[in-house]
Design a protein around this motif. Sequence first.
Motif, mmCIF file in Angstrom:
data_model
loop_
_atom_site.group_PDB
_atom_site.id
_atom_site.type_symbol
_atom_site.label_atom_id
_atom_site.label_comp_id
_atom_site.label_asym_id
_atom_site.label_seq_id
_atom_site.Cartn_x
_atom_site.Cartn_y
_atom_site.Cartn_z
ATOM 1 N N ALA A 156 0.823 -1.202 0.000
ATOM 2 C CA ALA A 156 0.000 0.000 0.000
ATOM 3 C C ALA A 156 0.860 1.256 0.000
ATOM 4 N N ALA A 157 2.009 1.192 0.676
ATOM 5 C CA ALA A 157 2.898 2.355 0.733
ATOM 6 C C ALA A 157 3.844 2.426 -0.454
ATOM 7 N N THR A 158 4.127 1.283 -1.082
ATOM 8 C CA THR A 158 4.986 1.252 -2.263
ATOM 9 C C THR A 158 4.292 1.976 -3.412
ATOM 10 N N ASN A 159 5.093 2.637 -4.258
ATOM 11 C CA ASN A 159 4.498 3.490 -5.280
ATOM 12 C C ASN A 159 4.347 2.827 -6.646
ATOM 13 N N GLN A 170 -7.850 -4.493 -3.032
ATOM 14 C CA GLN A 170 -7.626 -4.995 -1.675
ATOM 15 C C GLN A 170 -6.642 -4.141 -0.874
ATOM 16 N N LEU A 171 -6.116 -3.065 -1.458
ATOM 17 C CA LEU A 171 -5.124 -2.254 -0.751
ATOM 18 C C LEU A 171 -5.784 -1.146 0.055
ATOM 19 N N SER A 172 -5.109 -0.766 1.126
ATOM 20 C CA SER A 172 -5.589 0.325 1.966
ATOM 21 C C SER A 172 -5.706 1.605 1.152
ATOM 22 N N ASN A 173 -6.757 2.366 1.404
ATOM 23 C CA ASN A 173 -6.924 3.663 0.730
ATOM 24 C C ASN A 173 -6.528 4.816 1.636
ATOM 25 N N HIS A 174 -5.755 4.509 2.668
ATOM 26 C CA HIS A 174 -5.341 5.551 3.612
ATOM 27 C C HIS A 174 -3.959 6.122 3.295
#
Length: 442
Positions: A156-159, A170-174
Motif C-alpha cells: 500500500a505504501a509502495t508506489n 484490496q489495498l488500503s486507501n489511507h
Amino acid sequence: MLPKIVSAVPGPRSQALLAQLAASEAPSLTLPGGIVWAEAEGAFVTDVDGNRYLDLAAAFGVVGIGHRHPAVLAAIQAQSQRLIHGMGDVFAHEARIELVQLIKQHAPIADGRVFLAGGGAESIEIALKTAMLATQKPGVLAFTGGYHGLSYGSLAATNRADFRQPFLPQLSNHIQRAPYPYPFRWRSTGDCLDWALATTEQAIKTSPSPLGALIVEPVQGREGEIVPPDGWLRGLRQLCDQYEILLIADEIFTGWGRTGKWWGVNHDGIEPDLICMGKGMTGGLQIAACVGRAEHMAHWQVNGEPLHTGTFMGHPLACAGAAAAIRVLTEHTTLDQVNQLSTQLLRGLGAIAEDCALVGDVRGRGLMLGLELVQADGITPNPSAVMQVTSFCQAQGVLVLGGGMDGNVLSLTPPFILNQAQVAYALNVLQQALTTVAEYQK
C-alpha cells in the motif's frame, strides 16, 4: 581475486537447471537469461558452470561485509549446535536477547525499543501498525518512487504501479503521496528543496484521512539511487513535529553504513520516531527489525495474545548470524571503507560519463550509486540500454542490476570490501559495456 569466465553466460548447466525450475515454479519468479548460483564468498559469486562473478549488487545490498563472512559462519554453526528453532514470542533465547541489545545500542533512536521481523516488508508493517496504535490516526503519507515491500501492508505504501495495479481493490486507501525530490529530473523546477517541502506540506494539509505517519527512504534504492537535497529530511522532521505525525525512516537498504554514515538520517542529523532495518545487518540471513521510541512502542502492551507475531520470529540461527554481522560492521573501519570506495567509484564513473552520451547522470551516496541512461536528447529514459549493459557486464563477469522507475538506471551497491584491482576491473568492464552499447544504439 578477479572474475573468471570459463563458459558461455548463461552456461549450459545454468540453462538446463532454469528450464527445470520453470517447469515447477510459479512464473516470473526467476528472470530469463540468468545464471544459477552455486556458491559465494567475499565479493564473488560462482555459478554452476564454474563462472566467477564480481557481485556489484552485494545480493540486493545485503552482504556489505561480503558473502559467507567467517564470523557469520562461525556464529550460525555454533548456534546450530545448541538451538535451531525457538517459539517466537512465547519463550526467548540467548541469541535473540543478544541481537536485540546490539540493535538498540546502534539504532539512531535514544532509548528505542526493538521489534524483530522476518523480513523488510514485515518491519514496515510493524512500523505502520505502531503508528496507528500510538496516534489512532489511520492516514499515511508516502512518496513517489517509494519502495517499501510487496506484502499487502507494505505494498500500500509502495508506489510502483505495476506492482500495485493487480491488487488495488484490496489495498488500503489511507495512503497519500507527495513527490520525492529527484534533482536530475527536476532541473526545471527551480529550488528543488523548497518545492519538495512545499508540496509535502500541501499533501499533509489536504489529506482526506488524518495522518499518523510519514514514511520515507533517506535515499531511494530500487527506484534508481535517488539522493534528495541536503536538508530535506530535516524539513520533513520539522513538518512531522508541526503536524503531530510520526516519522518512519525506511532504512532497510540505507542502514548500517551503506550511505557512508551508519544511517541515512545521519546525513541531516535527525532522529526518526520509528526506523525499519534489515539487509546489511543480517549477514545474509532472513531477519529484520523495527525500532521505535519507547513511548510509541509502549502501545503494543496488551493483555492476552500479542497483536503481531509469527512462528519464526527471532529465529535463533538468524539472530546469531545477524549479531555477528553487526559486530563486524561496528568493530571495524566500515565507514572509512565505504567512503573511500565511494569516492573512487564516483570519480571513475564520472570519467566514463564524460565520454559517453548514454549517461545522463552519475549520482550516489556512499555505496548506493546510480547511472541514469538516457537517449540522445539527454533526458528521455533509455531502459533498453540498461538491459544491454547488464547483459554485457554479466558476460564479462560483473553483476550489476537495472533499476529506476523507468528501468533506465544502472544500480551499483557493491560489498564494502572491494580492493583496488577489483574496482579497476569493474570500471573497465562498465566502460566497455557503455561504449559498446552506445555504438550499437547509434
